[in-house]
Design an enzyme around this catalytic site. Structure first.
Site, PDB file in Angstrom:
ATOM      1  N   CYS A 239       0.863  -1.179   0.000  1.00 61.10           N
ATOM      2  CA  CYS A 239       0.000   0.000   0.000  1.00 61.10           C
ATOM      3  C   CYS A 239       0.900   1.231   0.000  1.00 61.10           C
ATOM      4  O   CYS A 239       2.123   1.107  -0.095  1.00 61.10           O
ATOM      5  CB  CYS A 239      -1.011  -0.009   1.139  1.00 61.10           C
ATOM      6  SG  CYS A 239      -0.355   0.186   2.791  1.00 61.10           S
TER       7      CYS A 239
ATOM      8  N   CYS B  30       3.714   0.864  -7.964  1.00 59.98           N
ATOM      9  CA  CYS B  30       4.627  -0.242  -7.701  1.00 59.98           C
ATOM     10  C   CYS B  30       5.364  -0.611  -8.984  1.00 59.98           C
ATOM     11  O   CYS B  30       4.891  -0.350 -10.081  1.00 59.98           O
ATOM     12  CB  CYS B  30       3.902  -1.437  -7.089  1.00 59.98           C
ATOM     13  SG  CYS B  30       3.043  -2.515  -8.204  1.00 59.98           S
TER      14      CYS B  30
ATOM     15  N   CYS C 286      -4.389  -0.503  -2.361  1.00 58.41           N
ATOM     16  CA  CYS C 286      -4.861   0.839  -2.691  1.00 58.41           C
ATOM     17  C   CYS C 286      -4.427   1.175  -4.107  1.00 58.41           C
ATOM     18  O   CYS C 286      -3.476   0.587  -4.628  1.00 58.41           O
ATOM     19  CB  CYS C 286      -4.326   1.871  -1.703  1.00 58.41           C
ATOM     20  SG  CYS C 286      -2.551   2.151  -1.796  1.00 58.41           S
TER      21      CYS C 286
END
Length: 134
Positions: free
Chosen positions: A8, A88, A81
């Protein structure tokens, strides 16, 4: 052994709760569990409190940045999220990827009780999702 990585934004609430539940509910013989964030925001005390209410101690966990070595070897990456999903690194093709679009309980405003209830709601959603991983 399957390596699971929960991601997250700040690794302060949602991914920490997911790590705590996964370590409690999934077999340590079958799963290696880690969590991280695209940033580090420290462990949120409300996350610690609501997890303790359900018998899971995450007080020794800490906020970590994504470890690319673990990331690239993970069997499953779960983003919790949209920010983590968007920021990422490129998920390897061999890696199973899931996205759980959970609200950030740390962003909820109101009384302390209203904020805690938001954390409890997210905690309960995470617990249900973790049990479905078994």
């Amino acid at each position: 052994m399957k390596k699971v990585y929960f991601l997250c934004t700040g690794n302060s609430c949602r991914s920490q709760m997911a790590e705590g539940y996964a370590k409690k509910l999934l077999s340590a013989d079958d799963f290696k569990i880690e969590s991280a964030g695209v940033e580090t925001h420290g462990l949120n005390p409300m996350a610690v409190k609501v997890m303790a209410e359900d018998g899971v101690d995450i007080s020794k966990q800490y906020s970590k940045l994504i470890n690319l070595q673990y990331f690239n070897k993970a069997d499953m990456i779960i983003t919790l999220c949209g920010d983590a999903k968007d920021k990422c690194p490129m998920i390897p093709a061999k890696t199973k990827s899931l996205h759980w679009p959970l609200i950030d309980p740390a962003q909820v405003r109101g009384t302390i009780e209203e904020q805690l209830q938001a954390f409890r709601n997210v905690r309960d959603d995470i617990k249900k999702l973790i049990t479905e991983l078994k």
